[in-house]
Design a protein around this motif. Structure first.
Motif, short mmCIF file in Angstrom:
data_model
loop_
_atom_site.label_atom_id
_atom_site.label_comp_id
_atom_site.label_asym_id
_atom_site.label_seq_id
_atom_site.Cartn_x
_atom_site.Cartn_y
_atom_site.Cartn_z
N GLU A 103 0.82 -1.21 0.00
CA GLU A 103 0.00 0.00 0.00
C GLU A 103 0.85 1.26 0.00
O GLU A 103 0.40 2.31 -0.42
CB GLU A 103 -0.98 -0.04 1.18
CG GLU A 103 -1.97 -1.16 0.97
CD GLU A 103 -3.04 -1.27 2.04
OE1 GLU A 103 -3.03 -0.46 2.97
OE2 GLU A 103 -3.88 -2.19 1.93
N THR B 43 -4.17 9.74 9.54
CA THR B 43 -5.09 9.00 10.41
C THR B 43 -6.40 9.77 10.58
O THR B 43 -7.48 9.19 10.52
CB THR B 43 -4.43 8.78 11.78
OG1 THR B 43 -3.16 8.18 11.57
CG2 THR B 43 -5.28 7.88 12.66
N TYR B 46 -8.34 9.35 7.44
CA TYR B 46 -8.89 7.99 7.34
C TYR B 46 -10.16 7.84 8.19
O TYR B 46 -11.06 7.10 7.84
CB TYR B 46 -7.87 6.96 7.82
CG TYR B 46 -7.02 6.37 6.72
CD1 TYR B 46 -7.54 6.12 5.46
CD2 TYR B 46 -5.69 6.03 6.96
CE1 TYR B 46 -6.76 5.58 4.46
CE2 TYR B 46 -4.89 5.49 5.96
CZ TYR B 46 -5.43 5.26 4.72
OH TYR B 46 -4.66 4.72 3.74
N TRP B 51 -13.59 2.25 2.99
CA TRP B 51 -13.07 1.63 1.78
C TRP B 51 -14.23 1.13 0.95
O TRP B 51 -15.03 0.32 1.41
CB TRP B 51 -12.15 0.47 2.19
CG TRP B 51 -11.60 -0.22 1.00
CD1 TRP B 51 -11.99 -1.41 0.47
CD2 TRP B 51 -10.55 0.24 0.17
NE1 TRP B 51 -11.26 -1.71 -0.62
CE2 TRP B 51 -10.36 -0.71 -0.84
CE3 TRP B 51 -9.74 1.39 0.18
CZ2 TRP B 51 -9.40 -0.57 -1.84
CZ3 TRP B 51 -8.79 1.52 -0.81
CH2 TRP B 51 -8.62 0.56 -1.79
N GLN B 58 -10.93 5.01 -1.41
CA GLN B 58 -11.42 5.48 -0.13
C GLN B 58 -12.52 6.49 -0.42
O GLN B 58 -12.32 7.38 -1.24
CB GLN B 58 -10.30 6.17 0.65
CG GLN B 58 -9.20 5.25 1.13
CD GLN B 58 -9.56 4.52 2.40
OE1 GLN B 58 -10.63 4.70 2.95
NE2 GLN B 58 -8.67 3.66 2.85
N VAL B 269 -7.29 -3.51 11.49
CA VAL B 269 -6.48 -3.19 10.32
C VAL B 269 -5.99 -4.47 9.64
O VAL B 269 -6.19 -4.68 8.45
CB VAL B 269 -5.28 -2.30 10.71
CG1 VAL B 269 -4.31 -2.19 9.55
CG2 VAL B 269 -5.76 -0.93 11.12
N GLY B 273 -8.83 -5.33 7.47
CA GLY B 273 -8.46 -4.27 6.53
C GLY B 273 -9.33 -3.03 6.69
O GLY B 273 -9.48 -2.25 5.76
N ASN B 274 -9.91 -2.87 7.88
CA ASN B 274 -10.84 -1.77 8.11
C ASN B 274 -10.10 -0.55 8.66
O ASN B 274 -10.13 -0.26 9.85
CB ASN B 274 -11.92 -2.24 9.09
CG ASN B 274 -13.11 -1.32 9.10
OD1 ASN B 274 -13.02 -0.20 8.62
ND2 ASN B 274 -14.21 -1.80 9.65
N TYR B 275 -9.43 0.18 7.77
CA TYR B 275 -8.62 1.32 8.19
C TYR B 275 -9.50 2.43 8.78
O TYR B 275 -9.12 3.08 9.74
CB TYR B 275 -7.84 1.89 7.02
CG TYR B 275 -6.69 1.03 6.59
CD1 TYR B 275 -5.39 1.38 6.92
CD2 TYR B 275 -6.90 -0.13 5.89
CE1 TYR B 275 -4.33 0.59 6.55
CE2 TYR B 275 -5.84 -0.93 5.50
CZ TYR B 275 -4.56 -0.57 5.83
OH TYR B 275 -3.52 -1.35 5.47
N ALA B 279 -8.88 3.84 12.44
CA ALA B 279 -8.42 5.22 12.60
C ALA B 279 -9.37 5.99 13.52
O ALA B 279 -8.93 6.74 14.39
CB ALA B 279 -8.32 5.91 11.25
#
Lengths: 463, 308
Positions: A103, B43, B46, B51, B58, B269, B273-275, B279
């Protein structure tokens, strides 16, 4: 008067440094672009005697299958591509350490092999992975194509929104592994119905043998039971609704009796004391060790287990993997096992050797490579290939038999689907720990589904 | 004239000096700009995004993440358990400090094998946390562990349990691990502080005939208070960063009962993969953490320090 000048100077200097950094980065980017295109040309014009030395970096998840197969691929690839050196990088934590690298476009390998499709689905559409849809029709070194040889599950799993960013890796069945010696010594046979399984478990318990164990701190292993049960109790119509729901299915889908029956079956393992005491404190290695030491007769696990434990396998230990027997009130009265094709190999877009990487993926998918994988790791690949004349362990044979002789299930969710647990409750863990009853889990899911659906719709429709 | 030339020369050398300083400062500033400011800004951004895996981008979702986060914290999800457990680590860290001071004071007395024991206490600090957790896991193993073995030997079979696998004991076992593994590091710090106390202080005390406890509270603690207060503040803010110990020992289980705020973020994360949500919670916990730390600092600052 002087101070502003100095701070101005400082700013100019800092900016200079920043810009210098950007400039060199741009140069590197340009160089890599030209490198790619010249290579692309080389491949197009079909000149394999390209003398340019290439180092192909292959990063892979080093889990239960170890690194032996990749070492074999490296050898084979270097033998057929004299100008290529394959650099292997394996790690049990690859799934985590590769994320910032891909990424953030730093230290990106040319080929990645990972477990878990989520990353492929994330990186594919965002342009981080190369679209290799065409590669499925390209001839492999043995003349076959991936399209023709990959299993049905693999072809379904290894695609996202109509495109392919990955080639299949393994197709490992999850099921119940049982200790053959304990069974034979007591005159037991592996049951064909769940009622027989219950009888057997009670008999085992009466004899002081724990019927089941599993890697307790990773409750996800219980999907070995839960996923087949969904299909057994709900049938294909239910599974279709679950993986490809319409707005009108929400939230009634989550009231389907298949959920209650499945969760009740799961709960019964714990309520009846069939799970080995202490299981919930154990990780995969520790629980598998208990099983190998004969502390439990069966373990929920996958076809990679033998290879994962090969250093601790007691002399002459015999085990087989079997599917989940159906209950008498099941809609589909068949023994079933999970057979996902959830691990994959792909090419990050930042690779400077995309064409060489494609060759590598093709070589990795040939019949010879598939046979070698099974021979080295004891696990099946997600391809149709012959295992004739291979010396395989009884365990591996049972795993391959399970894939071919029984119905297998694999759930591939469409983008609008909200999964089997829209409330976000980790229901395996909640039921296993006794914190929630099956009905409580279902009530939570039914309650949370409409909001989750709205949220999902909003997310996938927003620009 | 001459004066003008002189000042011109001085100006030139000053310019050179400034250039030197600017160059020296540029790198740390740049580093701070990238890893300090840029990542923080990222952050924050985010936390207002989600996503969209269909378009692979995003997308901005306004306050949706915050709304959901607050809902989950109030509604009693794993995040709330994580936050509660993180807050519980604050008193745990204080207990660790108190224990370490006690051990350091005792080991600073000249008695046989004092330095040997100091090494023993420091030992866990130089070993990798992975090795330590494995040793700890082995000793608490439900069937082969030494703890259950000892209990069985002492006839206390009723007390045997699957320490890391039961809701009642898993989180306490993680806490005990943190105390056991953390004491060595703090011990070294406090031993260093103790050695800087001038010997006369003790001698005066001795002449006055004070007891061990009186000496501890009137001489030792006031003199090393600056060190203690630093670690109290670090221990408070550090409570929100604990994740490796529960990750390795219990994976946050059973059923997330031994999870921490940082571990839930880690899993959001790397597992999902849930940024966006990670955040959001990161920002929320940073706010809560700063508040708590600020209050603690105010309290700590009120305590008088002995000057020496």
């Amino acid at each position: 008067m002087k101070k502003p000048i100095f701070s101005l100077l400082a700013i100019v200097l800092i900016l200079g440094l920043v810009l210098a950094g950007c400039g060199s980065k741009n140069d590197a980017g340009a160089a890599s672009d030209s490198g790619t295109s010249s290579e692309a040309k080389g491949a197009d014009s079909g000149s394999p005697d390209d003398q340019k030395q290439v180092t192909l970096k292959v990063a892979f998840f080093q889990g239960g299958y170890g690194d032996v197969w990749f070492k074999y691929l490296k050898e084979q690839f270097e033998a057929s591509h004299k100008n290529v050196t394959v650099e292997l990088e394996g790690s049990p934590k690859m799934g985590e350490i590769i994320v910032p690298r891909i990424e953030g476009n730093t230290n990106v390998p040319d080929v990645v092999f990972l477990n878990g499709l989520d990353q492929m689905k994330k990186w594919g559409p965002s342009g981080k992975m190369v679209d290799i849809t065409d590669l499925y029709a390209a001839p492999m070194p043995d003349g076959n194509t991936i399209q023709d040889t990959a299993t049905e599950t693999a072809l379904q799993s290894q695609q996202w929104l109509g495109k392919r960013y990955s080639v299949p890796w393994s197709q490992s069945p999850l099921g119940i592994v049982y200790n053959v010696d304990i069974f034979e010594k007591n005159g037991w046979t592996y049951p064909t119905t769940w009622e027989e399984m219950e009888k057997l478990a009670n008999e085992m318990k009466a004899k002081g043998i724990a019927p089941f164990t599993y890697p307790g701190i990773y409750a996800g292993y219980l999907s070995a039971l839960v996923f087949p049960a969904y299909t057994q109790f709900g049938g294909d119509a239910f599974v279709n609704k679950l993986t490809n729901p319409q707005e009108s299915d929400i939230p009634d889908l989550y009231k389907d009796p298949a959920f209650l029956k499945t969760y009740t079956q799961l709960e019964s393992l714990f309520k009846n004391g069939w799970i080995m005491k202490g299981t919930q404190a154990l990780d995969h290695t520790a629980s598998q060790m208990e099983f190998l030491n004969g502390k439990a007769a069966m373990i929920f696990n996958g076809a990679w287990m033998e290879n994962e434990m090969k250093d601790s396998l007691p002399e002459g230990f015999r085990m087989r993997i079997m599917p989940i027997p159906p209950t008498s009130d099941a809609k589909v009265k068949e023994m079933m096992a999970v057979a996902d094709s959830r691990d994959w190999g792909g090419i990050p877009s930042a690779s400077k050797h995309i064409d060489v990487a494609k060759q590598f993926l093709l070589l990795a998918s040939t019949e010879a490579s598939n046979r070698k994988f099974t021979e080295l790791t004891g696990a099946p690949r997600a391809f149709k290939y012959s295992i004739d004349g291979m010396s395989l362990s009884d365990f591996t044979k049972s795993a391959i038999e399970m894939l071919s002789a029984y119905k297998t299930v694999s759930y591939i969710y469409e983008p609008q689907a909200i999964g089997d647990g829209p409330s976000g409750v980790d229901f395996y863990a909640a039921i296993a720990s006794g914190d929630m009853t099956p009905q409580q889990v279902i009530d939570k899911n039914v309650g949370a589904a409409p909001d989750k659906w709205k949220e999902q719709q909003k997310t996938i429709n927003s620009k | 004239m001459g004066g003008g030339g002189k000042s011109g020369f001085r100006n030139k050398s000053k310019v050179q000096r400034s250039i030197f300083i600017a160059v020296m400062l540029a790198w740390p500033l740049l580093y701070f700009a990238v890893f300090g400011i840029y990542l923080q800004v990222q952050t924050v951004l985010y936390s207002f995004q989600r996503w969209n895996y269909v378009s692979g981008t995003q997308v901005w979702v306004g306050l949706d993440n915050y709304r959901q986060a607050v809902k989950e914290l109030i509604g009693g999800s794993y995040w709330r358990t994580g936050m509660t457990n993180a807050l519980l680590f604050i008193p745990v860290n204080y207990a660790l400090i108190a224990l370490s001071i006690l051990v350091a004071v005792i080991l600073s007395r000249k008695f046989p094998f004092a330095s040997f024991y100091r090494i023993v206490y420091f030992f866990p600090t130089i070993l990798s946390v992975v090795v330590l957790t494995m040793v700890y896991q082995f000793s608490l193993h439900p069937t082969n562990g030494i703890v259950n073995g000892l209990l069985g030997f002492l006839g206390l079979e009723d007390w045997q349990r699957s320490w890391l696998g039961e809701r009642q004991t898993a989180f306490p076992a993680v806490i005990v691990y943190c105390l056991w593994a953390g004491i060595g590091f703090y011990n070294v710090m406090f031993t260093g502080a103790l050695q800087r106390i001038p010997g006369e202080y003790y001698e005066v005390g001795k002449l006055e005939g004070i007891t061990f406890w009186k000496e501890l509270f009137s001489v030792v603690l006031p003199t090393i208070w600056p060190t203690i207060s630093t670690f109290i503040i670090l221990g408070t803010s550090g409570a929100f960063l604990v994740y490796l110990q529960p990750l390795l020992l219990t994976n946050g289980g059973p059923n997330h009962s031994s999870t921490t705020a940082a571990l839930e973020m880690f899993q959001a994360v790397l597992g999902a993969g849930n940024y966006g949500m990670a955040a959001t919670f990161g920002i929320l916990f940073a706010v809560i953490g700063s508040l708590v730390t600020y209050i603690v600092k105010r309290v700590v600052d009120r305590v008088d320090t002995a000057d020496y």
